[in-house]
Scaffold this active site. Structure first.
Site, PDB file in Angstrom:
ATOM      1  N   ARG A  62      -7.725  -0.436   0.710  1.00  0.00           N
ATOM      2  CA  ARG A  62      -8.217  -1.690   0.113  1.00  0.00           C
ATOM      3  C   ARG A  62      -8.611  -1.480  -1.344  1.00  0.00           C
ATOM      4  O   ARG A  62      -8.578  -2.416  -2.141  1.00  0.00           O
ATOM      5  CB  ARG A  62      -9.374  -2.238   0.961  1.00  0.00           C
ATOM      6  CG  ARG A  62     -10.613  -1.397   0.960  1.00  0.00           C
ATOM      7  CD  ARG A  62     -11.542  -1.741   2.124  1.00  0.00           C
ATOM      8  NE  ARG A  62     -11.021  -1.251   3.409  1.00  0.00           N
ATOM      9  CZ  ARG A  62     -11.557  -1.536   4.579  1.00  0.00           C
ATOM     10  NH1 ARG A  62     -12.618  -2.332   4.666  1.00  0.00           N
ATOM     11  NH2 ARG A  62     -11.043  -1.046   5.690  1.00  0.00           N
ATOM     12  N   ASP A  67       1.407   6.119   5.750  1.00  0.00           N
ATOM     13  CA  ASP A  67       0.418   5.232   5.129  1.00  0.00           C
ATOM     14  C   ASP A  67       0.952   4.565   3.854  1.00  0.00           C
ATOM     15  O   ASP A  67       0.245   3.816   3.194  1.00  0.00           O
ATOM     16  CB  ASP A  67      -0.886   5.998   4.863  1.00  0.00           C
ATOM     17  CG  ASP A  67      -2.114   5.108   4.984  1.00  0.00           C
ATOM     18  OD1 ASP A  67      -2.003   4.046   5.632  1.00  0.00           O
ATOM     19  OD2 ASP A  67      -3.159   5.461   4.416  1.00  0.00           O
ATOM     20  N   LYS A  95       0.853  -1.205   0.000  1.00  0.00           N
ATOM     21  CA  LYS A  95       0.000   0.000   0.000  1.00  0.00           C
ATOM     22  C   LYS A  95       0.879   1.242   0.000  1.00  0.00           C
ATOM     23  O   LYS A  95       1.628   1.489   0.942  1.00  0.00           O
ATOM     24  CB  LYS A  95      -0.921  -0.004   1.231  1.00  0.00           C
ATOM     25  CG  LYS A  95      -1.722   1.299   1.410  1.00  0.00           C
ATOM     26  CD  LYS A  95      -2.687   1.217   2.599  1.00  0.00           C
ATOM     27  CE  LYS A  95      -3.348   2.575   2.888  1.00  0.00           C
ATOM     28  NZ  LYS A  95      -4.258   2.530   4.060  1.00  0.00           N
ATOM     29  N   LYS A 128     -10.096  12.815   8.058  1.00  0.00           N
ATOM     30  CA  LYS A 128      -9.705  12.352   9.388  1.00  0.00           C
ATOM     31  C   LYS A 128      -9.631  13.546  10.332  1.00  0.00           C
ATOM     32  O   LYS A 128      -9.199  14.628   9.914  1.00  0.00           O
ATOM     33  CB  LYS A 128      -8.304  11.721   9.323  1.00  0.00           C
ATOM     34  CG  LYS A 128      -8.231  10.335   8.723  1.00  0.00           C
ATOM     35  CD  LYS A 128      -6.788   9.824   8.783  1.00  0.00           C
ATOM     36  CE  LYS A 128      -6.640   8.474   8.084  1.00  0.00           C
ATOM     37  NZ  LYS A 128      -7.261   7.360   8.824  1.00  0.00           N
ATOM     38  N   GLU A 139      -9.493   3.735   1.857  1.00  0.00           N
ATOM     39  CA  GLU A 139      -8.966   3.857   0.497  1.00  0.00           C
ATOM     40  C   GLU A 139      -7.929   2.790   0.164  1.00  0.00           C
ATOM     41  O   GLU A 139      -7.755   2.428  -0.992  1.00  0.00           O
ATOM     42  CB  GLU A 139      -8.343   5.257   0.302  1.00  0.00           C
ATOM     43  CG  GLU A 139      -6.900   5.440   0.819  1.00  0.00           C
ATOM     44  CD  GLU A 139      -6.746   5.240   2.319  1.00  0.00           C
ATOM     45  OE1 GLU A 139      -7.748   5.394   3.041  1.00  0.00           O
ATOM     46  OE2 GLU A 139      -5.625   4.913   2.781  1.00  0.00           O
ATOM     47  N   ASP A 159      -2.621  10.066   3.839  1.00  0.00           N
ATOM     48  CA  ASP A 159      -4.029   9.687   3.969  1.00  0.00           C
ATOM     49  C   ASP A 159      -4.757  10.736   4.797  1.00  0.00           C
ATOM     50  O   ASP A 159      -4.752  10.690   6.024  1.00  0.00           O
ATOM     51  CB  ASP A 159      -4.141   8.298   4.613  1.00  0.00           C
ATOM     52  CG  ASP A 159      -5.588   7.806   4.660  1.00  0.00           C
ATOM     53  OD1 ASP A 159      -6.457   8.479   4.070  1.00  0.00           O
ATOM     54  OD2 ASP A 159      -5.827   6.749   5.271  1.00  0.00           O
ATOM     55  N   ASP A 217     -12.175   7.118   3.607  1.00  0.00           N
ATOM     56  CA  ASP A 217     -10.968   6.840   4.391  1.00  0.00           C
ATOM     57  C   ASP A 217     -10.578   5.361   4.320  1.00  0.00           C
ATOM     58  O   ASP A 217      -9.503   4.972   4.759  1.00  0.00           O
ATOM     59  CB  ASP A 217     -11.199   7.273   5.844  1.00  0.00           C
ATOM     60  CG  ASP A 217      -9.909   7.407   6.626  1.00  0.00           C
ATOM     61  OD1 ASP A 217      -8.827   7.343   6.000  1.00  0.00           O
ATOM     62  OD2 ASP A 217      -9.986   7.569   7.860  1.00  0.00           O
TER      63      ASP A 217
HETATM   64  N1  BES Z   1      -4.528   4.312   6.847  1.00  0.00           N
HETATM   65  C1  BES Z   1      -5.702   4.024   7.570  1.00  0.00           C
HETATM   66  C2  BES Z   1      -5.509   2.941   8.615  1.00  0.00           C
HETATM   67  C3  BES Z   1      -4.630   3.246   9.776  1.00  0.00           C
HETATM   68  C4  BES Z   1      -4.971   4.178  10.707  1.00  0.00           C
HETATM   69  C5  BES Z   1      -3.507   2.482   9.946  1.00  0.00           C
HETATM   70  C6  BES Z   1      -4.163   4.395  11.788  1.00  0.00           C
HETATM   71  C7  BES Z   1      -2.692   2.680  11.034  1.00  0.00           C
HETATM   72  C8  BES Z   1      -3.024   3.649  11.950  1.00  0.00           C
HETATM   73  C9  BES Z   1      -6.802   3.529   6.641  1.00  0.00           C
HETATM   74  O1  BES Z   1      -6.800   4.043   5.364  1.00  0.00           O
HETATM   75  C10 BES Z   1      -8.095   3.895   7.302  1.00  0.00           C
HETATM   76  O2  BES Z   1      -8.300   5.042   7.556  1.00  0.00           O
HETATM   77  N2  BES Z   1      -8.909   2.885   7.589  1.00  0.00           N
HETATM   78  C11 BES Z   1     -10.135   3.098   8.262  1.00  0.00           C
HETATM   79  C12 BES Z   1     -11.143   2.175   7.642  1.00  0.00           C
HETATM   80  C13 BES Z   1     -12.566   2.439   8.067  1.00  0.00           C
HETATM   81  C14 BES Z   1     -13.023   3.783   7.563  1.00  0.00           C
HETATM   82  C15 BES Z   1     -13.439   1.328   7.530  1.00  0.00           C
HETATM   83  C16 BES Z   1      -9.947   2.750   9.734  1.00  0.00           C
HETATM   84  O3  BES Z   1      -9.221   1.814  10.039  1.00  0.00           O
HETATM   85  O4  BES Z   1     -10.508   3.456  10.559  1.00  0.00           O
HETATM   86 ZN    ZN Z   2      -4.901   4.630   4.635  1.00  0.00          ZN
HETATM   87 ZN    ZN Z   3      -7.769   5.896   5.160  1.00  0.00          ZN
END
Ligand code: BES
Ligand code: ZN
Ligand code: ZN
Length: 459
Positions: free
Chosen positions: A313, A250, A227, A239, A311, A232, A309
């Site tokens: 996947r 990220d 990734k 966020k 994104e 992000d 957010d």
């Molecule tokens: N990059 C983030 C995941 C993340 C956050 C990894 C903090 C490590 C530390 C990812 O893109 C994300 O924001 N995922 C969301 C998914 C949700 C909206 C379904 C998450 O994990 O909150």
């Molecule tokens: Zn992310």
């Molecule tokens: Zn994200």
């Protein structure tokens, strides 16, 4: 500090590693003035403690390095790294370590030499280690160089590590090892059917892109997918500030697969390696993708966007579908994919998903051997329903907050086709300084995978 070993040197100062219950016997064998010095300094051989013992000419005759007890050691790794950092400039050699501990400690000594110095002048090199017997020096140095690459890439802020910079870093790596690299950028992503990579990345100044690197002509095929979200913001589902602060990391999955690729190429593993990195910035702009949009992925599955957010996947899905078209012998994705993974296992463990028992066995024993801990998570099929509730085939952000890392992994698996597949939902960041692992970007799972690859791929 130095990221490579010193040349053998007869003058190297011995660092005598001593367990707590071995101290008494050691002292008894020393001349009085040595034993008295050590006792007067209060040295107990506690883990991480050290004592410099002078010679009659007031040089350092020996450094005693406390190695504590097995129980104390089980609470951490790289136990000599902190001692290495505290030593005066010089050349040192290790003695007294058992064979099974020497590799980890030598690696830790080298890794202790890492500092992210891109934005400040470098500290002078200090305590250098002569490669101990039983350690494959070139292998350890290649592993350290790969880990350093990973850390540097993660630590570099998005202002200097956008999709174009990540591409440049890949190009550097490829040219160092004679790998081939192709990049599909911007509108060409649509023409060549990578719709979700384009959609996620289109709002940013630096065009989204898919970086595709190939190395090696013979042997089993391994595809690594990382990734590469260079920043992000969350997109329109912005966020909050506290959650955005660290999001330069990220692209930690990309950084980690590049570090692993470095190790594989430097060590000339007899495999055919492909590295795929969807590199994008998840930005906010009037042309940003929206909650409620429905995208069609490369493999034809439709995805309802319920949170911009989620994104990672999406960009990985197109890359995985592309990789799966060639059915490599093994495909591995690494991604800072979910906050849920961090909540589940914290920053020290690499949570991974794989349903192949031989992969799991090889990885678990390798992880243990090289002090790169992993934790298996379930591809729990009954949760498939959670990712398909809406008007499209898939939902990128299931509501309810259950098993966020598992549902993200199940989402990715939909794009892996019949290819043997493992996925790592890593954190990529060390929040508190630890021996050989300073605060900041850190590789997770790469050393374990490197160690396990020969068994996984039957090399
Ligand atoms: N990059 C983030 C995941 C993340 C956050 C990894 C903090 C490590 C530390 C990812 O893109 C994300 O924001 N995922 C969301 C998914 C949700 C909206 C379904 C998450 O994990 O909150
Ligand atoms: Zn992310
Ligand atoms: Zn994200």
């Amino acid at each position: 500090m130095s990221l490579v070993f010193a040349a053998p040197d007869p003058e190297a100062v011995p660092v005598h590693v001593i367990e707590q219950d071995g101290l008494e016997g050691w002292l008894a064998a020393q001349p009085d003035h040595v034993a008295n010095w050590v006792i007067a300094n209060g040295f107990t051989a506690a883990l991480g403690s050290s004592c410099l013992v002078p010679s009659e000419t007031s040089r350092i005759a020996v450094v005693l390095a406390g190695y504590g007890t097995a129980k104390a050691r089980s609470r951490g790794r790289f136990h000599l790294a902190a001692i290495a950092m505290s030593l005066p400039k010089g050349i040192y050699r290790l003695e007294g370590l058992t064979e099974d501990r020497v590799e980890e400690e030598a690696l830790g000594w080298l890794l202790a030499g890492y500092a992210f110095d891109r934005y400040r002048s470098q500290k002078p090199a200090v305590a250098q280690l002569v490669a101990p017997e039983g350690v494959q020096a070139l292998r350890a140095e290649a592993i350290v160089a790969g880990e350093v690459l990973t850390r540097d890439l993660i630590n570099t802020p998005a202002s200097d590590m956008g999709p174009a910079d990540l591409e440049a870093a890949c190009a550097d790596l490829a040219s160092n090892f004679g790998a081939e690299m192709a990049v599909i950028r911007g509108e060409a992503l649509l023409e060549q059917n990578f719709p979700m990579i384009h959609t996620v990345g289109r709002a940013a100044d630096q065009a989204p892109r898919l970086i595709d690197m190939h190395w090696g002509n013979t042997g089993p095929t391994l595809t690594l997918v990382g990734k590469g979200v260079c920043y992000d913001t969350g997109g329109l589902n912005l966020k909050p500030g506290a959650s955005m602060g660290l999001m330069k990391k990220d692209m930690g999955g990309a950084a980690t697969v590049l570090g692993l690729a470095h190790m594989i190429m430097a060590l000339e593993l007899p495999i055919q390696l492909q590295v795929l990195i969807p590199a994008v910035e998840n930005a906010v702009s009037s042309n940003a993708y929206r909650p409620g949009d429905i995208l069609t992925a490369r493999n034809g599955l439709t995805v309802e966007i319920n949170n911009t957010d989620a994104e990672g996947r999406l960009v990985l899905a197109d890359a995985l579908a592309f990789a799966a078209e060639d059915t490599p012998d093994l495909m591995i994705s690494m991604a800072t994919l979910t906050g849920a993974a961090r909540v589940a296992v914290g920053p020290d463990l690499s949570p991974y998903y794989c349903d192949d028992a031989s992969f799991v066995g090889a990885l678990e024993s390798a992880a243990n051997k090289v002090a790169d801990p992993v934790w298996r998570m379930p591809f729990h099929t009954p949760y498939e329903a959670m990712i398909e509730p809406g008007i499209a085939d898939l939902d990128n952000a299931p509501k309810g907050g259950f098993a966020g890392s598992v549902t993200a992994a199940l989402f990715l698996r939909r794009f892996a086709g019949d290819t043997p597949y493992a996925h790592f939902d890593i954190y990529g960041w060390n929040p508190a300084p630890a021996p050989a692992r300073p605060k900041g970007g850190v590789g997770m799972g790469a050393r374990a995978l490197l160690e396990a690859l020969p068994e996984m791929l039957k090399l």
